[in-house]
Design a protein around this motif. Structure first.
Motif, PDB file in Angstrom:
ATOM      1  N   SER A  41      -1.642  19.099  47.932  1.00 45.28           N
ATOM      2  CA  SER A  41      -0.818  19.589  47.052  1.00 45.28           C
ATOM      3  C   SER A  41       0.623  19.488  47.736  1.00 45.28           C
ATOM      4  CB  SER A  41      -1.167  21.189  46.693  1.00 45.28           C
ATOM      5  OG  SER A  41      -0.696  22.024  48.042  1.00 45.28           O
ATOM      6  N   GLU A  42       1.590  20.092  46.888  1.00 41.52           N
ATOM      7  CA  GLU A  42       3.112  19.990  47.642  1.00 41.52           C
ATOM      8  C   GLU A  42       3.357  21.120  48.198  1.00 41.52           C
ATOM      9  OE1 GLU A  42       5.951  20.820  43.778  1.00 41.52           O
ATOM     10  OE2 GLU A  42       4.206  19.822  43.099  1.00 41.52           O
ATOM     11  N   TYR A  43       2.408  22.261  48.194  1.00 42.23           N
ATOM     12  CA  TYR A  43       2.724  23.584  48.841  1.00 42.23           C
ATOM     13  C   TYR A  43       2.005  23.455  50.160  1.00 42.23           C
ATOM     14  CZ  TYR A  43       4.533  24.232  44.205  1.00 42.23           C
ATOM     15  OH  TYR A  43       5.153  24.202  43.067  1.00 42.23           O
ATOM     16  N   THR A  44       2.484  24.416  51.110  1.00 41.71           N
ATOM     17  CA  THR A  44       1.744  24.863  52.322  1.00 41.71           C
ATOM     18  C   THR A  44       0.911  26.020  52.005  1.00 41.71           C
ATOM     19  OG1 THR A  44       3.692  24.569  53.809  1.00 41.71           O
ATOM     20  CG2 THR A  44       1.890  25.999  54.658  1.00 41.71           C
ATOM     21  N   VAL A  45      -0.597  25.862  52.347  1.00 43.26           N
ATOM     22  CA  VAL A  45      -1.478  26.865  52.001  1.00 43.26           C
ATOM     23  C   VAL A  45      -2.391  27.372  53.064  1.00 43.26           C
ATOM     24  CG1 VAL A  45      -1.788  25.678  49.635  1.00 43.26           C
ATOM     25  CG2 VAL A  45      -3.002  25.156  51.690  1.00 43.26           C
ATOM     26  N   LYS A  46      -2.789  28.477  52.974  1.00 42.70           N
ATOM     27  CA  LYS A  46      -3.406  29.205  54.118  1.00 42.70           C
ATOM     28  C   LYS A  46      -4.886  29.779  53.482  1.00 42.70           C
ATOM     29  CE  LYS A  46      -3.020  33.124  57.404  1.00 42.70           C
ATOM     30  NZ  LYS A  46      -2.239  34.437  57.781  1.00 42.70           N
ATOM     31  N   LEU A  47      -5.841  29.446  54.399  1.00 45.57           N
ATOM     32  CA  LEU A  47      -7.286  29.811  54.008  1.00 45.57           C
ATOM     33  C   LEU A  47      -7.500  31.232  54.401  1.00 45.57           C
ATOM     34  CD1 LEU A  47     -10.295  27.756  54.318  1.00 45.57           C
ATOM     35  CD2 LEU A  47     -10.419  30.070  54.701  1.00 45.57           C
ATOM     36  N   LEU A  48      -7.672  32.174  53.639  1.00 45.95           N
ATOM     37  CA  LEU A  48      -7.792  33.559  53.960  1.00 45.95           C
ATOM     38  C   LEU A  48      -9.266  34.013  53.890  1.00 45.95           C
ATOM     39  CD1 LEU A  48      -5.235  35.056  51.049  1.00 45.95           C
ATOM     40  CD2 LEU A  48      -4.744  34.508  53.551  1.00 45.95           C
ATOM     41  N   ARG A  49     -10.188  33.726  52.879  1.00 46.06           N
ATOM     42  CA  ARG A  49     -11.572  33.941  52.988  1.00 46.06           C
ATOM     43  C   ARG A  49     -12.520  33.039  52.494  1.00 46.06           C
ATOM     44  NH1 ARG A  49     -12.061  39.262  53.651  1.00 46.06           N
ATOM     45  NH2 ARG A  49     -14.113  39.170  52.817  1.00 46.06           N
ATOM     46  N   ARG A  50     -13.776  33.263  52.815  1.00 44.20           N
ATOM     47  CA  ARG A  50     -14.669  32.326  52.508  1.00 44.20           C
ATOM     48  C   ARG A  50     -15.743  33.087  51.805  1.00 44.20           C
ATOM     49  NH1 ARG A  50     -16.004  34.133  57.088  1.00 44.20           N
ATOM     50  NH2 ARG A  50     -18.084  34.658  57.867  1.00 44.20           N
ATOM     51  N   HIS A  51     -16.686  32.391  50.981  1.00 44.90           N
ATOM     52  CA  HIS A  51     -17.622  33.093  50.031  1.00 44.90           C
ATOM     53  C   HIS A  51     -18.946  32.149  49.746  1.00 44.90           C
ATOM     54  CE1 HIS A  51     -18.780  35.781  46.194  1.00 44.90           C
ATOM     55  NE2 HIS A  51     -19.718  35.802  47.190  1.00 44.90           N
ATOM     56  N   TRP A  52     -19.752  32.082  50.298  1.00 47.28           N
ATOM     57  CA  TRP A  52     -20.939  31.352  50.138  1.00 47.28           C
ATOM     58  C   TRP A  52     -22.214  31.916  49.297  1.00 47.28           C
ATOM     59  CZ3 TRP A  52     -20.551  26.190  51.555  1.00 47.28           C
ATOM     60  CH2 TRP A  52     -19.803  25.896  52.418  1.00 47.28           C
ATOM     61  N   PHE A  53     -22.700  30.935  48.891  1.00 45.54           N
ATOM     62  CA  PHE A  53     -24.219  31.267  48.338  1.00 45.54           C
ATOM     63  C   PHE A  53     -25.241  30.139  48.877  1.00 45.54           C
ATOM     64  CE2 PHE A  53     -21.476  33.046  44.960  1.00 45.54           C
ATOM     65  CZ  PHE A  53     -22.088  34.297  44.816  1.00 45.54           C
ATOM     66  N   ILE A  54     -26.120  30.757  49.736  1.00 44.05           N
ATOM     67  CA  ILE A  54     -27.098  29.949  50.284  1.00 44.05           C
ATOM     68  C   ILE A  54     -28.420  30.029  49.394  1.00 44.05           C
ATOM     69  CG2 ILE A  54     -28.183  29.396  52.482  1.00 44.05           C
ATOM     70  CD1 ILE A  54     -25.648  30.838  53.709  1.00 44.05           C
ATOM     71  N   SER A  55     -28.865  29.222  49.072  1.00 46.92           N
ATOM     72  CA  SER A  55     -30.276  29.017  48.286  1.00 46.92           C
ATOM     73  C   SER A  55     -31.244  28.264  49.137  1.00 46.92           C
ATOM     74  CB  SER A  55     -30.052  28.542  46.968  1.00 46.92           C
ATOM     75  OG  SER A  55     -28.882  29.012  46.231  1.00 46.92           O
ATOM     76  N   ASP A  56     -32.270  28.892  49.194  1.00 44.74           N
ATOM     77  CA  ASP A  56     -33.639  28.272  49.866  1.00 44.74           C
ATOM     78  C   ASP A  56     -34.642  28.122  48.812  1.00 44.74           C
ATOM     79  OD1 ASP A  56     -35.676  27.758  51.562  1.00 44.74           O
ATOM     80  OD2 ASP A  56     -34.928  29.116  52.939  1.00 44.74           O
ATOM     81  N   ALA A  57     -35.347  27.126  49.012  1.00 42.67           N
ATOM     82  CA  ALA A  57     -36.349  26.547  47.774  1.00 42.67           C
ATOM     83  C   ALA A  57     -37.536  27.722  47.855  1.00 42.67           C
ATOM     84  CB  ALA A  57     -37.073  25.124  48.387  1.00 42.67           C
ATOM     85  N   ASN A  58     -37.571  28.600  48.729  1.00 41.56           N
ATOM     86  CA  ASN A  58     -38.406  29.645  48.398  1.00 41.56           C
ATOM     87  C   ASN A  58     -37.922  30.726  47.455  1.00 41.56           C
ATOM     88  OD1 ASN A  58     -36.627  31.131  49.758  1.00 41.56           O
ATOM     89  ND2 ASN A  58     -38.009  31.429  51.527  1.00 41.56           N
ATOM     90  N   SER A  59     -36.977  30.542  46.734  1.00 42.88           N
ATOM     91  CA  SER A  59     -36.202  31.431  45.783  1.00 42.88           C
ATOM     92  C   SER A  59     -35.518  32.504  46.530  1.00 42.88           C
ATOM     93  CB  SER A  59     -37.284  32.020  44.848  1.00 42.88           C
ATOM     94  OG  SER A  59     -37.990  31.119  44.226  1.00 42.88           O
ATOM     95  N   THR A  60     -35.059  32.247  47.545  1.00 38.96           N
ATOM     96  CA  THR A  60     -34.105  33.493  48.115  1.00 38.96           C
ATOM     97  C   THR A  60     -32.875  32.972  48.039  1.00 38.96           C
ATOM     98  OG1 THR A  60     -34.418  32.856  50.368  1.00 38.96           O
ATOM     99  CG2 THR A  60     -35.900  34.429  49.771  1.00 38.96           C
TER     100      THR A  60
END
Length: 128
Positions: A41-60
């Motif tokens: 992009s044309e702007y300076t950015v800062k990464l503040l937070r992360r948010h993950w979803f981790i799916s296992d084949a055992n349905s968790t």
């Protein structure tokens, strides 16, 4: 390599199975992933937070949320990149991850979400 771009910020993911840290007989499979975040992009950015979803084949599904990435909140000038390595474990040997980063444009303090592309985690011998 899964790649996605949101509002000029590109996220690319590569993954590796780590057999030396895994124990399939105990349903413990460890994976490493490398994330490359590029600010096109044309702007300076800062990464503040992360948010993950981790799916296992055992349905968790696990949800992981927190500040920054591996203890950092990188600031990216236009054209700059930030790379980091992290990892996760699965019980089934097959799964996927996806999520978002909360970013801030430093010029005006505006917050926005950047999508992390969905990627598969799979033990190599399960690909056949």
């Amino acid at each position: 390599m899964p790649t996605t771009t949101t509002q000029g910020v590109t996220v690319t993911v590569t993954t590796n199975y780590l057999p030396d840290y895994s124990s399939p007989s105990q349903e413990h499979y460890v994976f490493a992933y490398r994330i490359d975040i590029r600010n096109d992009s044309e702007y300076t950015v800062k990464l503040l937070r992360r948010h993950w979803f981790i799916s296992d084949a055992n349905s968790t599904v696990r949800e992981v949320e927190g500040e920054g990435v591996v203890g950092r909140q990188p600031v990216l000038e236009p054209g700059e990149s930030h790379q980091y390595m992290s990892g996760c474990n699965l019980k089934s040997g097959v799964g996927k991850m996806q999520g978002t980063y909360l970013m801030e444009r430093l010029v005006n303090g505006e917050h926005f979400q950047v999508n992390i592309p969905e990627f598969t985690l799979m033990v190599p011998y399960r690909m056949n």
